[in-house]
Design an enzyme around this catalytic site. Sequence first.
Site, PDB file in Angstrom:
ATOM      1  N   GLY A 158       0.808  -1.222   0.000  1.00 14.63           N
ATOM      2  CA  GLY A 158       0.000   0.000   0.000  1.00 14.63           C
ATOM      3  C   GLY A 158       0.838   1.267   0.000  1.00 14.63           C
ATOM      4  O   GLY A 158       0.514   2.237  -0.699  1.00 14.63           O
TER       5      GLY A 158
ATOM      6  N   ASN B 195      -7.896   4.178   8.801  1.00 14.98           N
ATOM      7  CA  ASN B 195      -7.328   3.012   9.473  1.00 14.98           C
ATOM      8  C   ASN B 195      -7.437   3.081  10.996  1.00 14.98           C
ATOM      9  O   ASN B 195      -7.383   2.058  11.657  1.00 14.98           O
ATOM     10  CB  ASN B 195      -5.863   2.819   9.064  1.00 14.98           C
ATOM     11  CG  ASN B 195      -5.066   4.094   9.088  1.00 14.98           C
ATOM     12  OD1 ASN B 195      -5.418   5.077   8.440  1.00 14.98           O
ATOM     13  ND2 ASN B 195      -3.995   4.113   9.850  1.00 14.98           N
TER      14      ASN B 195
ATOM     15  N   THR C 160      11.378  -8.053 -11.501  1.00 14.40           N
ATOM     16  CA  THR C 160      10.783  -9.383 -11.673  1.00 14.40           C
ATOM     17  C   THR C 160       9.569  -9.495 -10.754  1.00 14.40           C
ATOM     18  O   THR C 160       9.641  -9.155  -9.577  1.00 14.40           O
ATOM     19  CB  THR C 160      11.823 -10.464 -11.326  1.00 14.40           C
ATOM     20  OG1 THR C 160      12.942 -10.274 -12.188  1.00 14.40           O
ATOM     21  CG2 THR C 160      11.256 -11.860 -11.514  1.00 14.40           C
TER      22      THR C 160
ATOM     23  N   CYS D 159       3.514   5.922  19.535  1.00 14.75           N
ATOM     24  CA  CYS D 159       4.692   5.665  20.366  1.00 14.75           C
ATOM     25  C   CYS D 159       5.715   4.822  19.628  1.00 14.75           C
ATOM     26  O   CYS D 159       6.891   4.863  19.925  1.00 14.75           O
ATOM     27  CB  CYS D 159       4.292   4.967  21.651  1.00 14.75           C
ATOM     28  SG  CYS D 159       3.627   3.336  21.343  1.00 14.75           S
TER      29      CYS D 159
END
Length: 393
Positions: free
Chosen positions: A72, A152, A238, A326
């Site tokens: 991502g 998220n 590749t 953290c």
Amino acid sequence: MGQFIYLDNAATTKTAPEVVEAMLPYYTEKFGNPSSVYGFASANKEAITAQRDIIADALGAKSNEIYFTAGGSEADNWALKATAEAYAEKGKHIITTKIEHHAILHTGEYLESKGFDVTYLDVDEDGIVRLEDLKEAIRPDTILISVMYANNEIGSIQPIKEIGRIAHEHNILFHTDAVQAFGQVPINVDECHIDMLSASGHKLNGPKGIGFLYIRTGVKIRSFVHGGAQERKRRAGTENVPGIVGLGAAVSRAVRTMEERSAKESALRDYMIERVLEEIPHCRLNGHRTKRLPNNVNFSFRFIEGESLLIMLDMKGICASSGSACTSGSLDPSHVLLAIGLPHEIAHGSLRLTLSDETTKEDIDYVIGNLKEIVEHLRKMSPLYEDFIKKNS
Ligand SMILES: *Cc1c(COP(=O)(O)O)cnc(C)c1O
């Protein structure tokens, strides 16, 4: 799950057994380089095409619009950097949001250092972009809008279709980081006017280190990795054949199980939200109540340090995540929680729990039981809580 209860599926997921099984032959008897001429290796080209088809189908896209990447973050970097470069003559303004993943935010900062102008939109208290703000931010030199599909940390789902329509009406490219959303909610790139979309294997029960960028036909985007002719000369190297096969298997599985999985997960999510809000005082839910990912729960508990909470949950065999960064060595609270308007001290007491299709009601009951005890215990040691009780008694 046996030894521990894993509720950190937004960080990564377990690779599904059928995915591993699909991948294994590509490490052993099918190890060939897809660019080689002899049959056993060049057959891997067809295997790759088959995965591209599966992914394209899942998005309502064309097979040749899917470009494999190493995950991502790479897809996000590519989408922003390469369009910035390709469209710089048209303009140097990019619009994104304050709640993006660091793969977008730090790429934005990098582009600013290269002379681009980046607007970071605010979000409302539920973590959702206001369309009026977006419209106001658009300028004649705006070349790209990048807004994540779902967040998220707090799970909020953006009005992607409306954002896409606005971008389209202004003839501006629209990219979405769908790493959390893809495989969890149905996505159609045409309906939402999406020009580019990032996704990642390991967030949907596929392998790590593989993902893709969807690039709509006609988008002028430069090559990201220079070298061989792989990925239609846009991303050399590749091919990660086992990874690509695993990603395809994970996408098939995600599409096949989506309806049932999200019904089950969202029922458990809602059960947990209701119980925690009712049974634990001075607690709030972060993110939109309904426009959120089926597997995401995020709470803030006043008078508590998220880190202490995580450590104590870990001792009970519960894997979760907090709202502060953290891990990066700083104790700054999460940029997402600050963007929805939480004061630092409340953002610090945050907890993210992200479910999987293996999560059971027993798991959730166990977590809530422990959470209640731990929160009470930590508050007993908190001078802030003591002051608060004194003032209010
Ligand atoms: C995990 C994540 C990424 C990064 O994906 P990787 O494959 O780990 O590089 C980007 N954006 C969002 C929203 C994510 O959750």
